[in-house]
Each structure stands twice: as C-alpha cells, then as structure tokens.
Design a protein around this motif. Structure first.
Motif, PDB file in Angstrom:
ATOM      1  N   VAL A 171      41.205  36.050  39.807  1.00 13.61           N
ATOM      2  CA  VAL A 171      40.143  36.742  39.080  1.00 13.61           C
ATOM      3  C   VAL A 171      39.651  35.844  37.949  1.00 13.61           C
ATOM      4  CG1 VAL A 171      39.531  38.751  37.696  1.00 13.61           C
ATOM      5  CG2 VAL A 171      41.156  38.988  39.610  1.00 13.61           C
ATOM      6  N   GLN A 203      44.521  37.137  37.089  1.00 13.01           N
ATOM      7  CA  GLN A 203      45.277  37.875  38.100  1.00 13.01           C
ATOM      8  C   GLN A 203      45.008  37.299  39.494  1.00 13.01           C
ATOM      9  OE1 GLN A 203      43.855  41.929  37.196  1.00 13.01           O
ATOM     10  NE2 GLN A 203      45.981  42.481  36.706  1.00 13.01           N
ATOM     11  N   THR A 204      46.021  37.405  40.359  1.00  5.78           N
ATOM     12  CA  THR A 204      45.881  36.991  41.753  1.00  5.78           C
ATOM     13  C   THR A 204      45.728  38.236  42.607  1.00  5.78           C
ATOM     14  OG1 THR A 204      47.249  35.019  41.389  1.00  5.78           O
ATOM     15  CG2 THR A 204      46.955  35.760  43.679  1.00  5.78           C
ATOM     16  N   VAL A 205      44.739  38.231  43.481  1.00 10.24           N
ATOM     17  CA  VAL A 205      44.454  39.411  44.296  1.00 10.24           C
ATOM     18  C   VAL A 205      44.143  39.035  45.741  1.00 10.24           C
ATOM     19  CG1 VAL A 205      43.557  40.742  42.334  1.00 10.24           C
ATOM     20  CG2 VAL A 205      41.989  39.337  43.706  1.00 10.24           C
ATOM     21  N   ASP A 206      44.422  39.979  46.638  1.00  8.08           N
ATOM     22  CA  ASP A 206      43.890  39.949  47.999  1.00  8.08           C
ATOM     23  C   ASP A 206      42.776  40.981  48.036  1.00  8.08           C
ATOM     24  OD1 ASP A 206      45.838  38.127  48.703  1.00  8.08           O
ATOM     25  OD2 ASP A 206      47.111  39.614  49.729  1.00  8.08           O
ATOM     26  N   VAL A 207      41.664  40.658  48.683  1.00  6.24           N
ATOM     27  CA  VAL A 207      40.556  41.612  48.747  1.00  6.24           C
ATOM     28  C   VAL A 207      40.064  41.754  50.182  1.00  6.24           C
ATOM     29  CG1 VAL A 207      39.792  41.168  46.386  1.00  6.24           C
ATOM     30  CG2 VAL A 207      38.815  39.842  48.257  1.00  6.24           C
ATOM     31  N   VAL A 263      41.429  46.234  47.173  1.00  4.33           N
ATOM     32  CA  VAL A 263      41.963  45.176  46.306  1.00  4.33           C
ATOM     33  C   VAL A 263      43.467  45.373  46.157  1.00  4.33           C
ATOM     34  CG1 VAL A 263      41.987  44.166  43.997  1.00  4.33           C
ATOM     35  CG2 VAL A 263      39.818  44.882  45.016  1.00  4.33           C
ATOM     36  N   THR A 264      44.213  44.325  46.350  1.00  7.27           N
ATOM     37  CA  THR A 264      45.653  44.357  46.127  1.00  7.27           C
ATOM     38  C   THR A 264      45.995  43.345  45.059  1.00  7.27           C
ATOM     39  OG1 THR A 264      46.064  44.927  48.454  1.00  7.27           O
ATOM     40  CG2 THR A 264      47.930  44.100  47.174  1.00  7.27           C
ATOM     41  N   VAL A 265      46.494  43.821  43.922  1.00  7.18           N
ATOM     42  CA  VAL A 265      46.889  42.946  42.825  1.00  7.18           C
ATOM     43  C   VAL A 265      48.294  42.443  43.107  1.00  7.18           C
ATOM     44  CG1 VAL A 265      47.265  42.715  40.339  1.00  7.18           C
ATOM     45  CG2 VAL A 265      45.441  44.215  41.209  1.00  7.18           C
ATOM     46  N   LYS A 266      48.487  41.135  43.038  1.00  5.78           N
ATOM     47  CA  LYS A 266      49.777  40.534  43.421  1.00  5.78           C
ATOM     48  C   LYS A 266      50.599  40.122  42.193  1.00  5.78           C
ATOM     49  CE  LYS A 266      49.581  38.345  47.381  1.00  5.78           C
ATOM     50  NZ  LYS A 266      49.253  37.369  48.458  1.00  5.78           N
ATOM     51  N   LEU A 270      40.285  44.844  36.414  1.00  2.00           N
ATOM     52  CA  LEU A 270      40.864  43.541  36.745  1.00  2.00           C
ATOM     53  C   LEU A 270      40.712  42.582  35.567  1.00  2.00           C
ATOM     54  CD1 LEU A 270      39.605  43.052  40.425  1.00  2.00           C
ATOM     55  CD2 LEU A 270      41.932  43.623  39.684  1.00  2.00           C
TER      56      LEU A 270
END
Length: 271
Positions: free
Chosen positions: A196, A247-251, A268-271, A243
C-alpha cells in the motif's frame, strides 16, 4: 475375471477334501468358501466403484462441453474481441457482479470461460435486475464500444438462459506493467503481495469511490473501490478506506480499464 476364476478353483479344490468325510475338512471348506465369497464381493465392489467414477467423470465432461457451446448467431469471445468498435455483437455470458441499476438501466460485470464483457447501462427492469444473481447465464445483444480504454457493450438487451458459471480470480500479478495485462480486461483477477502506497477518497471525503495506489517491485499501480459496485458493504468500505502505507495486501477485483489498468477492488486481504 482372473481373480474370480482363481477363487472358484480354490473352492473346488477345497470341496474335493469333503469327500473324505472329515469334520476338519468340512470346517476348512466352510472357512475357504467364506473367504472366497468375501473376496469376490470385494472385487465386484471395486469394479462397480471404478465404473461409477468413470461414468461421473464422463457426464461432467459432457456437461462442460454443452455448457460452453454457443447458440446460433452467438459470438465466441475471440470473435467478440476481434469485432470492430461500433459493431453489433451477440454474446452468451454469465453475470459475475452487478454495479448499478437506475431508471430501467443496469451495469454488469460478466464473464464466460474464455473472457469477460462489461455491460454498461443495459435495458433492464428492477424485477429482472433482482433475478440476475452471480452465475446467471444471459444472452446479450448490443454494440461494442470503448470509453477511455474500457471496452464495453452498450445499447444492450438480454435474455436469461439456462446455465450457471462463477469465475475464480485469475492471478495476474506477473502481468503488471506488461502489454499482456489488457488481455484479461474485465475479468476477475488477483494480485499478490502488493504494498500500500496511498489511499484517498473521491471528493476528498468518505462516501464515494476510494482510490488506492499499490506498488510491486518499485512500480505503482492504481486501483479503485467503485462505490456503486460494493460501497454499500460498510465493513469492506472501512477496510479499504483504512489501509495504511506500508501494509502488504493481496487484492482481487474486476480488471476495469480507465486510461490504463484500474481494477475495481472486490476483496482485500491484509497480510
């Protein structure tokens, strides 16, 4: 068959001992016969299971072929993709998400097994709009058009048909920044391990679209939470709006195009 024959021969050999009139021989025959019958039954069960499994796989394959078959006069995705802009098109596709409905016009993200079609302001009553749940198959007739790079079908009408298909997100991470990414336009796609960079709101305050800048390998890419698509999901809206840089995310999202790739975020998945 060979296994069953061997069992029968064994039973015959055992029975030959019964002629001696021995009690022990009779008991041995009984035990051997019981084991033989059990083995034959097991072999028959295995064969039946294999036949049933093969029949099921064949039926599923036939059903899949039938599902993919196009009706008369209907374009394949390749034919649609090759059709010139402003030409009339007819496609069979499946509703994946509904963006909006207003004054008997509705906008949809749709997809089949080969590609995706963004259908903009198609003639649609409120009653029919409610019927078009994800997976519903529709035959769409309209005009292929383009707006700021987004290829869409406009001036469209539709018919509901038998069939159901819900697409799984296709990982497009490796296509970011390449000319091949546009080949997945309007499809449901995913991007992994994005960083992000920035989050901002349309009109500079919550309550409308959210613009999200994500980066990968030092390059920035623009994403959007389209309010009409899923802004009414308060929990999701607050997640995206909250967000933070770093932050690292998968979208996941539909690969909309506006002066370049501008995926409309759906997960969105926040890792």
């Amino acid at each position: 068959m060979k296994k069953t024959l061997a069992v029968l021969l064994t039973m015959g050999l055992a029975l030959s001992f019964v002629g001696c009139g021995s009690k022990e021989a009779a008991e041995a025959v009984t035990e051997t016969a019981t084991e033989a019958v059990s083995e034959v039954a097991e072999t028959a069960t295995e064969a039946t299971s294999e036949v049933a499994e093969t029949a099921t796989e064949t039926a599923e394959a036939v059903a899949e072929v039938a599902e993919d078959a196009k009706g008369e006069g209907v374009m394949s995705y390749a034919e649609y993709d090759a059709a010139p802009l402003d030409s009339e098109v007819v496609v069979e596709t499946y509703v994946q998400a509904k963006q909006s409905w207003w004054e008997d016009k509705a906008t949809f993200y749709t997809q089949d097994q080969d590609g995706a079609y963004f259908i903009y302001e198609m003639a649609c009553s409120q009653e029919d709009y409610d019927k078009l749940t994800p997976g519903t198959k529709i035959k769409v007739s309209g005009v292929k058009s383009e707006w700021s790079g987004e290829v869409e079908i406009v001036d469209a009408t539709f018919e509901i048909e038998d069939g159901n298909f819900v697409a799984e997100a296709k990982d497009a991470t490796d296509l970011l920044g390449t000319d091949d990414l546009i080949g997945l336009q309007n499809q449901l796609v995913s991007f992994k391990d994005m960083t992000v960079e920035a989050v901002s709101f349309k009109n500079e305050q919550p309550g409308d679209d959210i613009y999200v800048t994500l980066s990968k390998d030092g390059n920035n890419y623009e994403f959007c939470l389209e309010y009409y698509l899923n802004g009414s999901d308060e929990e999701f809206y607050n997640l995206v709006g909250g967000l933070e840089a770093g932050q690292t995310v998968d979208v996941e999202g539909f690969l909309y195009w506006y002066e370049g790739a501008n995926p409309h975020i759906t997960k969105v998945t926040v890792k």
